[in-house]
Design a protein around this motif. Structure first.
Motif, mmCIF file in Angstrom:
data_model
loop_
_atom_site.group_PDB
_atom_site.id
_atom_site.type_symbol
_atom_site.label_atom_id
_atom_site.label_comp_id
_atom_site.label_asym_id
_atom_site.label_seq_id
_atom_site.Cartn_x
_atom_site.Cartn_y
_atom_site.Cartn_z
ATOM 1 N N ALA A 60 104.289 -9.204 61.502
ATOM 2 C CA ALA A 60 103.231 -9.551 62.455
ATOM 3 C C ALA A 60 103.628 -9.135 63.873
ATOM 4 O O ALA A 60 102.791 -8.671 64.656
ATOM 5 N N GLY A 61 104.916 -9.300 64.199
ATOM 6 C CA GLY A 61 105.392 -8.908 65.522
ATOM 7 C C GLY A 61 105.233 -7.424 65.775
ATOM 8 O O GLY A 61 104.881 -7.005 66.883
ATOM 9 N N ALA A 62 105.470 -6.615 64.746
ATOM 10 C CA ALA A 62 105.309 -5.167 64.893
ATOM 11 C C ALA A 62 103.851 -4.808 65.178
ATOM 12 O O ALA A 62 103.562 -3.936 66.001
ATOM 13 N N ARG A 63 102.936 -5.504 64.504
ATOM 14 C CA ARG A 63 101.516 -5.236 64.749
ATOM 15 C C ARG A 63 101.114 -5.686 66.149
ATOM 16 O O ARG A 63 100.389 -4.984 66.865
ATOM 17 N N VAL A 64 101.588 -6.844 66.557
ATOM 18 C CA VAL A 64 101.248 -7.365 67.882
ATOM 19 C C VAL A 64 101.871 -6.496 68.976
ATOM 20 O O VAL A 64 101.278 -6.301 70.040
ATOM 21 N N LEU A 65 103.054 -5.938 68.718
ATOM 22 C CA LEU A 65 103.698 -5.082 69.713
ATOM 23 C C LEU A 65 102.808 -3.893 70.059
ATOM 24 O O LEU A 65 102.616 -3.563 71.237
#
Length: 282
Positions: A60-65
């Motif tokens: 999820a962090g990669a997508r939000v980044l």
């Protein structure tokens, strides 16, 4: 959702280390952690897996980044396109004013869509972070580098000159070869002060410096001005702005140059980027 929280998250994601992220932001580490926790709570997902040994992005962090970078770039674009004629144009620079910079500021003020430049003196890393976060409209950087999250365009080239004191054996020459200079006399600032310029200068050297780079530019210039055998390399325009009576600059033979770049947000309209580059071009 605050843009500041997104900016903090992007920098933590780039560093994968809260301490280094806090140093880049020039704030204390707990403030960074609080913003990340608040952002995770607001989004309802965990963005980072952190242990005592490492920090890494969650899926999820990669997508939000990716979305956070787009959002910060869009915010920077809004600041650019919303400006009235003669709007303030925030430019990140080093702590010296050159003839090129003076000419560029005049061109920007007299352009078809005039701007009122505002110079902000920041170290290179802070300059780039400020462009990413929308606090600067553009930054000037000497030396070769890439930044996937920014637009980097070469705008000019300037010669590297040998800088030495009046007591140096080569002080009376009209040009000097690097082969004629004692390797142990070379002084260079620490790489962290300006990584792109440091690497461009090292690329022009035939050998690895004997002395480890150390100190900032002022420290290096002080040593060169007082030690008879000391010397360094600097872009010609940068030294001209220093105006030290203890120092001389001598052209290199064969010549070597360093490129200067205009750096903007990826969301800055191409027409704006082109006008910035034209203002600083040779």
């Amino acid at each position: 959702m605050e843009l500041r929280a997104l900016q903090y998250f992007v920098i933590v994601a780039e560093e994968l280390h809260f301490g280094r992220a806090a140093q880049r932001l020039n704030i204390v580490q707990p403030a960074v952690s609080q913003q990340i926790v608040r952002l995770e709570r607001e989004l309802g997902v965990r963005l980072l897996d952190r242990t005592s040994r490492r920090v890494r992005l969650t899926p999820a962090g990669a997508r939000v980044l990716a979305a956070a970078r787009e959002t910060l770039a869009a915010a920077a674009r809004v600041r650019v396109v919303a400006g009235e004629p003669a709007a303030a144009l925030r430019i990140g620079v080093a702590s010296c004013v050159t003839g090129r910079l003076d000419r560029a500021l005049t061109r920007l003020r007299e352009a078809e869509r005039p701007a009122e430049p505002e110079l902000v003196d920041l170290p290179v890393a802070a300059r780039l972070d400020a462009v990413r976060g929308g606090d600067l409209d553009l930054a000037l950087v000497r030396g070769s580098f890439t930044a996937s999250s920014l637009t980097v365009v070469r705008a000019w080239s300037e010669p590297l000159h040998v800088v030495l004191g009046h007591a140096h054996p080569a002080a009376g020459r009209t040009a000097v070869s690097l082969a004629d200079l004692a390797p142990d006399g070379l002084r260079l600032p620490a790489r962290d002060n300006d990584p792109p310029l440091h690497e461009a200068i090292c690329a022009a050297l035939p050998l690895t410096p004997v002395r480890p780079p150390a100190g900032d530019l002022l420290h290096v210039l002080f040593e060169v001005g007082h030690a008879p055998g000391a010397w360094t390399l600097m872009p010609a325009e940068q030294l001209a702005a220093a105006r030290s009576e203890r120092l001389l600059q001598v052209p290199l033979t064969p010549s070597a140059t360093v490129d200067g770049h205009v750096v903007t947000s990826r969301a800055t309209p191409q027409s704006c980027v082109a006008s910035y580059v034209a203002a600083f071009a040779d």
